[in-house]
Design a protein around this motif. Structure first.
Motif, PDB file in Angstrom:
ATOM      1  N   ALA A 281       0.843  -1.197   0.000  1.00  0.00           N
ATOM      2  CA  ALA A 281       0.000   0.000   0.000  1.00  0.00           C
ATOM      3  C   ALA A 281       0.877   1.245   0.000  1.00  0.00           C
ATOM      4  N   GLY A 282       0.770   2.047  -1.067  1.00  0.00           N
ATOM      5  CA  GLY A 282       1.500   3.321  -1.116  1.00  0.00           C
ATOM      6  C   GLY A 282       0.721   4.396  -0.370  1.00  0.00           C
TER       7      GLY A 282
ATOM      8  N   ILE B  65      -2.617  -0.386   5.302  1.00  0.00           N
ATOM      9  CA  ILE B  65      -2.914   0.925   4.705  1.00  0.00           C
ATOM     10  C   ILE B  65      -1.639   1.759   4.635  1.00  0.00           C
ATOM     11  N   GLY B  66      -1.579   2.636   3.636  1.00  0.00           N
ATOM     12  CA  GLY B  66      -0.436   3.529   3.485  1.00  0.00           C
ATOM     13  C   GLY B  66      -0.643   4.813   4.279  1.00  0.00           C
TER      14      GLY B  66
ATOM     15  N   LEU C   1      -4.103  -1.924   0.893  1.00  0.00           N
ATOM     16  CA  LEU C   1      -3.868  -3.231   0.276  1.00  0.00           C
ATOM     17  C   LEU C   1      -5.048  -4.130   0.634  1.00  0.00           C
ATOM     18  N   VAL C   2      -5.716  -4.634  -0.399  1.00  0.00           N
ATOM     19  CA  VAL C   2      -6.913  -5.457  -0.179  1.00  0.00           C
ATOM     20  C   VAL C   2      -6.607  -6.898  -0.544  1.00  0.00           C
ATOM     21  N   ARG C   3      -6.914  -7.818   0.398  1.00  0.00           N
ATOM     22  CA  ARG C   3      -6.858  -9.260   0.103  1.00  0.00           C
ATOM     23  C   ARG C   3      -8.185  -9.607  -0.535  1.00  0.00           C
TER      24      ARG C   3
ATOM     25  N   HIS D  60      -4.252 -10.085  -4.438  1.00  0.00           N
ATOM     26  CA  HIS D  60      -4.179  -8.803  -3.731  1.00  0.00           C
ATOM     27  C   HIS D  60      -4.266  -7.667  -4.730  1.00  0.00           C
ATOM     28  N   ILE D  61      -4.694  -6.518  -4.247  1.00  0.00           N
ATOM     29  CA  ILE D  61      -4.668  -5.316  -5.076  1.00  0.00           C
ATOM     30  C   ILE D  61      -4.470  -4.097  -4.172  1.00  0.00           C
ATOM     31  N   ALA D  62      -3.662  -3.163  -4.643  1.00  0.00           N
ATOM     32  CA  ALA D  62      -3.515  -1.885  -3.934  1.00  0.00           C
ATOM     33  C   ALA D  62      -4.470  -0.885  -4.580  1.00  0.00           C
ATOM     34  N   VAL D  63      -5.346  -0.301  -3.769  1.00  0.00           N
ATOM     35  CA  VAL D  63      -6.413   0.561  -4.284  1.00  0.00           C
ATOM     36  C   VAL D  63      -6.336   1.914  -3.576  1.00  0.00           C
ATOM     37  N   ARG D  64      -6.545   2.983  -4.314  1.00  0.00           N
ATOM     38  CA  ARG D  64      -6.665   4.281  -3.637  1.00  0.00           C
ATOM     39  C   ARG D  64      -7.819   4.193  -2.655  1.00  0.00           C
TER      40      ARG D  64
END
Ligand code: NDP
Length: 322
Positions: free
Chosen positions: A25-26, A70-71, A31-33, A95-99
């Motif tokens: 997560a930036g 979380i970032g 970061l979502v599992r 996984h995916i990193a999402v705003r």
């Protein structure tokens, strides 16, 4: 982690499983599992090259799961929250990193599979009914592919808003589904001329709105069944792109309106995203909006899911389980 990658545009066979390093997560991201990812027609169009995207890419724009980390600067969600998203690229994976400002909280009564199955198509149906054009209770509308993913949800939400729905489908089984969702009249457009059927059902008056998602094979006749000052809402092209439209055809049809909307423009702000997303998930939670999951596939079978969707073999929704 495992994810689907497309290295070159092509048929369903270009969907390949790859092992890659999981994202982190930036700033401003979560970061979502992923527990489930929705399959949508846009995935087919991007994979085939009909909607160009830069390669390589991971398809899928919709999913649901749990926030793992979380970032910096994230205030919208916390670790452990159940969330869903739509319109975010890269959902066919573990996984995916999402705003974080694109995440919608999933209420308790709604399970992850239902959330991943309904958010994108449900918010689409929501903006089509509530925001694209003014409609009045009792108006007729035409919903093409009424037993599809968007179609079943659109039919239900249109009915809730007092619209009278004529649906088109290609099989008797699909006709049953569309009727069950609330379509008052259902036309099998693989057997019958839908334009003639619409004119007959509306006593020659035509419909106030056409929700046109099939495109190439239906567009011209759809334009012809609009009542004067009616709305052509061209939101998809499952059969192929529509040829350029001469504006004079809108005049000849009776001062018609035409729009080519997309979900991203109807969920631009966080407020609008939450309004639509929470309303849709709330209706699912209360049982007022039914989600029909046609089939679940493991991630490895993404190509099978695409074959079924583009082969018109599905009703409602397909989801991938990573
Ligand atoms: P669907 O589940 O509706 O599947 C597509 C359906 O279109 C098929 O089941 C089939 O129904 C019908 N169809 C008619 N002709 C063809 C053809 N030649 N090839 C394939 N299908 C055909 O898909 P979705 O619910 O995911 O999407 C529906 C449409 O909405 C798509 O065009 C998609 O791009 C669009 N869309 C647009 C959005 C927007 O904001 N603009 C957002 C979401 C979706 P039948 O067999 O009954 O004819």
């Amino acid at each position: 982690m495992r994810q689907i990658r497309v290295n070159e545009a092509g048929g369903p066979e270009v969907l390949a499983v790859e092992d890659v390093v999981a994202p982190t997560a930036g700033d401003g991201e979560a970061l979502v599992r992923l527990h489930a990812a929705g399959v949508n027609f846009i995935d087919v169009n991007q994979r085939s090259g009909a909607y160009p995207v830069s390669l390589p890419f991971t398809p899928g724009t919709e999913g649901a799961g749990v926030v793992e980390s979380i970032g910096a600067g994230v205030g919208e969600v916390s670790v452990g929250d159940r969330v869903a998203f739509a319109g975010v690229p890269g959902a066919y994976g573990e996984h995916i990193a999402v705003r974080a400002n694109r995440l919608v909280p999933v209420p308790d009564p709604v399970d992850d599979e239902s959330a991943a199955a309904v958010l994108l198509q449900g918010m689409t149906a929501h903006y089509l009914v509530h925001s694209v054009c003014p409609v009045v209770e009792g108006d007729w509308c035409l919903v093409h592919a009424a037993a599809g993913g968007v179609g079943l949800l659109l039919t239900q939400l249109a009915r809730r808003s007092g619209l009278r729905v004529i649906g088109t489908v290609s099989t008797p089984e699909k006709a049953e589904r569309a009727r069950d969702a609330g379509a008052e009249r259902v036309v099998d457009y693989s057997e019958e001329d839908f334009a003639a059927a619409v004119r007959e059902h509306t006593d020659g008056a035509g419909v106030r709105v056409v929700y046109e998602s099939v495109g190439k094979t239906t567009f011209d006749r759809s334009l012809g069944v609009l009542a004067p000052r009616g709305y052509m809402v061209l939101f998809g092209q499952a059969s192929g792109p529509v040829a350029p439209v001469d504006p004079r055809s809108l005049q000849q049809g009776g001062s018609l309106y035409m729009t080519r909307p997309q979900l991203a423009d109807y969920t631009r702000s966080r407020e609008e995203l939450l309004w639509r997303g929470q309303e849709v998930l709330g209706l699912v939670g209360s049982g007022e909006l039914r989600v029909h999951v046609h089939q679940r596939y493991p991630l490895e079978q993404a190509s099978e899911a695409h074959r079924a969707l583009q082969g018109r073999r599905t009703t409602g929704k397909l989801i991938l389980i990573p």
